[in-house]
Design a protein around this motif. Structure first.
Motif, PDB file in Angstrom:
ATOM      1  N   ARG A   1       0.842  -1.191   0.000  1.00 50.87           N
ATOM      2  CA  ARG A   1       0.000   0.000   0.000  1.00 50.87           C
ATOM      3  C   ARG A   1       0.875   1.237   0.000  1.00 50.87           C
ATOM      4  N   LEU A   2       0.428   2.222  -0.732  1.00 50.29           N
ATOM      5  CA  LEU A   2       1.195   3.457  -0.849  1.00 50.29           C
ATOM      6  C   LEU A   2       1.092   4.301   0.408  1.00 50.29           C
TER       7      LEU A   2
ATOM      8  N   ASP B   1      -5.082   3.909  -2.252  1.00 53.51           N
ATOM      9  CA  ASP B   1      -3.780   4.170  -2.870  1.00 53.51           C
ATOM     10  C   ASP B   1      -3.864   5.303  -3.883  1.00 53.51           C
TER      11      ASP B   1
ATOM     12  N   THR C   1      -3.910   8.524  -1.979  1.00 49.03           N
ATOM     13  CA  THR C   1      -2.553   8.821  -1.517  1.00 49.03           C
ATOM     14  C   THR C   1      -1.708   9.373  -2.654  1.00 49.03           C
TER      15      THR C   1
ATOM     16  N   GLY D   1      -7.076  -3.066  -5.104  1.00 51.05           N
ATOM     17  CA  GLY D   1      -5.740  -2.502  -5.220  1.00 51.05           C
ATOM     18  C   GLY D   1      -4.971  -2.976  -6.431  1.00 51.05           C
TER      19      GLY D   1
ATOM     20  N   SER E   1      -0.498  -4.161  -7.511  1.00 52.62           N
ATOM     21  CA  SER E   1      -0.750  -2.971  -6.701  1.00 52.62           C
ATOM     22  C   SER E   1      -0.389  -1.732  -7.514  1.00 52.62           C
TER      23      SER E   1
ATOM     24  N   ARG F   1       1.611   0.535  -6.434  1.00 53.26           N
ATOM     25  CA  ARG F   1       3.061   0.653  -6.266  1.00 53.26           C
ATOM     26  C   ARG F   1       3.797  -0.154  -7.324  1.00 53.26           C
TER      27      ARG F   1
END
Length: 137
Positions: free
Chosen positions: A7-8, A47, A50, A108, A128, A130
């Motif tokens: 997770r970011l 995410d 963010t 995600g 994800s 990321r």
């Protein structure tokens, strides 16, 4: 690393921006307002919230583009959520260099359309957001 560990957080996004390689437009008051308006329009994955806290948009080295929140809202108004069989609804937030939409699902995961349409098939691209940002092609 599982998706929860990926997770970011804003610190990671800022460090990713500083590493270079991507052309980023940092978040502004205007982009924060657009992100807030997007959240009011539809729930967005945490995410993505963010990411938009730190940057407004980005062009990745392979030509993928992360859209600004106002564009994501416009795409949502036009196409709605993306339905992917067996997956939580997804939101188009990016495009590949060849114009294929990329969607972030509620789980995600990031999915890429197999064509330039939002109504076709989507294949898993990254586990994800990321991982999506770190892809080097």
């Amino acid at each position: 690393m599982d998706a929860a560990e990926e997770r970011l957080d804003a610190r990671w996004v800022r460090a990713w921006c500083e590493r270079g390689g991507a052309t980023v437009v940092r978040a502004t008051g205007e982009s924060h307002q657009a992100a807030d308006a997007l959240v009011d329009l539809t729930p967005i994955p945490s995410d993505l919230a963010t990411l938009y806290w730190v940057l407004a948009e980005a062009r990745l080295p392979d030509g993928r583009s992360v859209h600004p929140p106002a564009t994501v809202a416009a795409l949502f108004r036009e196409h709605g959520e993306i339905e992917i069989p067996g997956e939580q609804p997804a939101l188009v937030f990016a495009t590949t260099a060849d114009g294929h939409p990329c969607a972030l699902s509620g789980s995600g995961r990031v999915w890429q359309a197999t064509s330039p349409s939002t109504t076709g098939q989507f294949d898993l691209l990254a586990s994800s957001l990321r991982e999506f940002l770190e892809i080097r092609r």
